[in-house]
Design a protein around this motif. Structure first.
Motif, PDB file in Angstrom:
ATOM      1  N   SER A  95       0.824  -1.212   0.000  1.00 32.30           N
ATOM      2  CA  SER A  95       0.000   0.000   0.000  1.00 32.30           C
ATOM      3  C   SER A  95       0.856   1.259   0.000  1.00 32.30           C
ATOM      4  O   SER A  95       0.516   2.257  -0.652  1.00 32.30           O
ATOM      5  N   LYS A 153       1.937   1.726  -3.590  1.00 34.03           N
ATOM      6  CA  LYS A 153       0.828   2.129  -4.454  1.00 34.03           C
ATOM      7  C   LYS A 153       0.385   3.562  -4.183  1.00 34.03           C
ATOM      8  O   LYS A 153      -0.109   4.253  -5.085  1.00 34.03           O
ATOM      9  N   ALA A 154       0.563   4.023  -2.952  1.00 35.48           N
ATOM     10  CA  ALA A 154       0.165   5.387  -2.589  1.00 35.48           C
ATOM     11  C   ALA A 154       1.221   6.420  -2.963  1.00 35.48           C
ATOM     12  O   ALA A 154       1.011   7.619  -2.766  1.00 35.48           O
ATOM     13  N   ASP A 205       7.142  10.566  -0.210  1.00 37.04           N
ATOM     14  CA  ASP A 205       6.619  10.874  -1.539  1.00 37.04           C
ATOM     15  C   ASP A 205       7.607  11.691  -2.368  1.00 37.04           C
ATOM     16  O   ASP A 205       7.267  12.177  -3.446  1.00 37.04           O
ATOM     17  N   LYS A 237      -3.932   9.713  -0.230  1.00 33.59           N
ATOM     18  CA  LYS A 237      -3.275   8.868  -1.233  1.00 33.59           C
ATOM     19  C   LYS A 237      -3.552   7.391  -0.958  1.00 33.59           C
ATOM     20  O   LYS A 237      -3.764   6.601  -1.896  1.00 33.59           O
ATOM     21  N   ALA A 250      -7.217   6.676  -1.987  1.00 36.65           N
ATOM     22  CA  ALA A 250      -7.443   6.695  -3.433  1.00 36.65           C
ATOM     23  C   ALA A 250      -6.799   5.524  -4.162  1.00 36.65           C
ATOM     24  O   ALA A 250      -7.280   5.120  -5.231  1.00 36.65           O
ATOM     25  N   ASN A 251      -5.734   4.952  -3.584  1.00 31.28           N
ATOM     26  CA  ASN A 251      -4.928   4.006  -4.358  1.00 31.28           C
ATOM     27  C   ASN A 251      -4.732   2.630  -3.733  1.00 31.28           C
ATOM     28  O   ASN A 251      -4.096   1.771  -4.350  1.00 31.28           O
ATOM     29  N   THR A 252      -5.267   2.399  -2.535  1.00 30.50           N
ATOM     30  CA  THR A 252      -4.987   1.144  -1.844  1.00 30.50           C
ATOM     31  C   THR A 252      -6.250   0.587  -1.189  1.00 30.50           C
ATOM     32  O   THR A 252      -7.322   1.193  -1.248  1.00 30.50           O
ATOM     33  N   LYS A 298      -8.857   2.627   3.539  1.00 31.86           N
ATOM     34  CA  LYS A 298      -9.749   3.762   3.316  1.00 31.86           C
ATOM     35  C   LYS A 298      -9.932   4.542   4.619  1.00 31.86           C
ATOM     36  O   LYS A 298     -10.023   3.960   5.699  1.00 31.86           O
TER      37      LYS A 298
END
Length: 241
Positions: free
Chosen positions: A107, A110-111, A145, A201, A204-206, A209
């Motif tokens: 995760s 992916k984020a 990031d 992030k 939205a991407n993993t 939630k």
């Protein structure tokens, strides 16, 4: 005859400062034996007890010397900066701690917060009676990031811990800037913006939630110590599959 010596000298100085910065960002070494994590006991008032699906959680990131993390001792507006735990991940679907760790690491990537070097390491987080060492585990790594030579949001996760709610990680996320002169380093920027970007992030991407927030009231604002823009809360993210 034209010469490029001033440019060369400036470039050399910049490169030398960059090397110093890398040394400054490397894991801090203790002057003596590193204390045993099993001996750690949080100070009164530094645990938030009875969190649903989580348990009892320490409010602050802990250094390898078993002290509250304070941005490597760098002052923020003349005061000591305390680094809070501001993220909770709950995974109800991972069947084992190894699976929970793999899902958390996947995760992060992916984020857009994959492990990157140029950061201090050796931190821990306190959950349900003991300290858990940080992820990522690479030398000089944090989840980030961006690269160390630019402003970035970065963090560390601690766990996994099996609870009634599944496997839990807690984390400390913050934003930092890049400083080359006069002293190489990473000055503090924020806690709140980084926490929200991290949560958004992941959402939205993993599989994780955003569920909401828990207010630890972990704010410090005294003449000598601060938590800067931190609102005292942690964001809770729960795996949905």
């Amino acid at each position: 005859m034209p010469t490029n010596r001033p440019t060369f000298a400036l470039t050399t100085a910049a490169l030398f400062s960059a090397v110093l910065l890398l040394n400054a960002c490397a894991p801090a070494q203790s002057g003596g034996p590193v204390p045993d994590r099993s001996t750690f006991a949080p100070a009164p008032g530094e645990i938030f007890k009875g969190i649903d699906d989580v348990g009892d959680m320490g409010l602050w990131m802990i250094t390898k010397d078993l002290k509250n993390a304070t941005w490597l001792g760098e002052k923020y507006k003349g005061r000591t900066l305390r680094e809070p735990i501001n993220v909770i991940l709950i995974d109800k679907f991972a069947p084992t701690p190894e699976a929970a760790t793999a899902r958390m690491l996947d995760s992060m990537n992916k984020a857009g917060y994959g492990p990157k070097n140029g950061h201090s390491t050796g931190y821990s987080g306190y959950l349900n009676g003991r300290l858990y060492a940080q992820y990522p585990q690479g030398d000089g790594e944090a989840f980030s990031d961006g690269h160390w030579w630019q402003s970035n949001n970065h963090g560390r996760m601690f766990g996994p811990v099996k609870t009634s709610g599944g496997y839990v990680f807690i984390g400390a996320v913050s934003g930092e800037d890049f400083r080359l002169f006069p002293t190489p380093g990473h000055p503090f920027n924020n806690f709140m913006v980084a926490r929200e970007d991290f949560a958004d992030k992941l959402t939205a991407n993993t599989v994780f939630k955003k569920k909401g927030y828990i207010d630890f009231k972990a704010k410090i604002d005294t003449a000598t110590e601060t938590t800067a823009d931190h609102d005292g809360c942690a964001v809770i993210l729960v795996a949905r599959e």
